[in-house]
Scaffold this active site. Sequence first.
Site, mmCIF file in Angstrom:
data_model
loop_
_atom_site.group_PDB
_atom_site.id
_atom_site.type_symbol
_atom_site.label_atom_id
_atom_site.label_comp_id
_atom_site.label_asym_id
_atom_site.label_seq_id
_atom_site.Cartn_x
_atom_site.Cartn_y
_atom_site.Cartn_z
ATOM 1 N N SER A 5 1.998 11.098 -2.705
ATOM 2 C CA SER A 5 0.836 10.385 -2.198
ATOM 3 C C SER A 5 0.600 10.568 -0.704
ATOM 4 C CB SER A 5 0.974 8.891 -2.505
ATOM 5 O OG SER A 5 2.100 8.327 -1.860
ATOM 6 N N SER B 31 6.756 11.234 -2.854
ATOM 7 C CA SER B 31 5.482 11.266 -2.138
ATOM 8 C C SER B 31 5.521 11.919 -0.770
ATOM 9 C CB SER B 31 4.923 9.844 -2.001
ATOM 10 O OG SER B 31 4.481 9.363 -3.243
ATOM 11 N N LYS C 9 0.200 7.661 7.589
ATOM 12 C CA LYS C 9 -0.238 7.433 6.206
ATOM 13 C C LYS C 9 -0.902 6.072 6.087
ATOM 14 C CE LYS C 9 1.621 7.614 1.467
ATOM 15 N NZ LYS C 9 2.834 7.867 0.660
#
Length: 450
Positions: free
Chosen positions: A152, A176, A78
């Site tokens: 996210s 997320s 990420k």
Amino acid sequence: MSSWAGRTAAEIAAAVRAKEVTPREVVAEHLARIERLDGRIGAFRKVRAEAALAEADAVASRADLAELPLAGVPVAVKDNLAVRGESHRDGSAATPDTPAAEDHVTVARLRAAGAVVVGLTNVPELCVFGTTEGVFGIARNPWDTSRSAGGSSGGSAAAVAAGLVPIALGNDGMGSLRIPAANCGLVTLKPGHGVVPAGIGNGDWFGMSENGPLATTVEDVRLMLSVLADAEFVRHEERTPLRIAVALRSPFAGVSVSKPYTTAVRQAAGVLAKAGHRVRRAEPPYPLSLAITSLQHWTAGTAVDAAGLDPARLARRTQVHAAVGRRFLASVRTGDQRERLRARLTPFFTEHDVLLTPALARRSPKAAPWHKRGWLRNIAANSAYSPFTPPWNLTGWPAMSIPLGTLPSGAPCAVQLVGRPGTEETLLDLAAQLESLHPWQRTAPLAAQA
């Protein structure tokens, strides 16, 4: 399907350790798959093709190759965690394009275990929202590319669901990991506080954010979590019957839950009851103020992360989110609201071992430039579809998302398992039992057709 792309991390690592395949061959297949498919999905901000092949060769030459738990396994990271030699942009034009001098500790642990970082995945700006879009593109759900992958950790989830990588690293401050995992038919575990090193943004959103794995099987989640935590999470074949509470009501007052998600929970409850667990309906005593408490912490976390960045280079929704959050910084930093919530929910988890809920309230919003839309519209869309995840960031307790059932579109549905502190192994064992009794399709049809 190619011979290694689409395999699990455990399968790849075993084959590399046995020298049935080289790390370069595995990584090259996945890079080719990324090149073919990612234009349709938008999972990656940066693909490290040459660097990943060089890393793969370095893994192959390691003296301890036969002992590496993730030998030659391609992994995506990420884009809010440092990867040595690469910038991490947090989905924003306001962040510096400066290469990191060192790996984040979780990335370092993955590499030490033999994993190869093939790229950094797309996130919404500052990892704020439950959809993934911004200046670096839109991450789409590989099962239904008209829909957002979620956020996210949306790029990481999309990459795994499409078979671009077998596992990915993400993190979870208000859901997320679990939100995109639920959208994309993946397994994930948000560990309890302190199990995996955090170091996310400027203060881990007051300790609510946790790093964790995204994978297609419980075995891969267990394997990756063990590496991230530098601790073994043992699978227990002898399963003690658990007291499982089944809750269908949204933690946020006024938010309805769509039928596919309530159906998935009832189906999971039936499977677990037949397996011998003591399953009964029981709603946690969520306070009426929970939605407000969640909003205060969510916005305050963004206020901290946005400090020092040029506001003019932030999207309007991010600017407003941070401005709202600045009003709550003092009260959020005390931790009093979170402590009261833990005290309120602890008796419930004395009576029950595990809580089973929907993972989401409804399918994800359309894949669209949400970063260009107003703050209130973003808040409404996020709150309406993901009310089940924030309580367990506020408490700091472990929670999983597991695929179960389908939406009318054919995309996956999902349920959430929650436990008290220190019950990661219990949740993994229960998830493995669900996987065995009610298996799911591991990758999206988009990937299978490539």
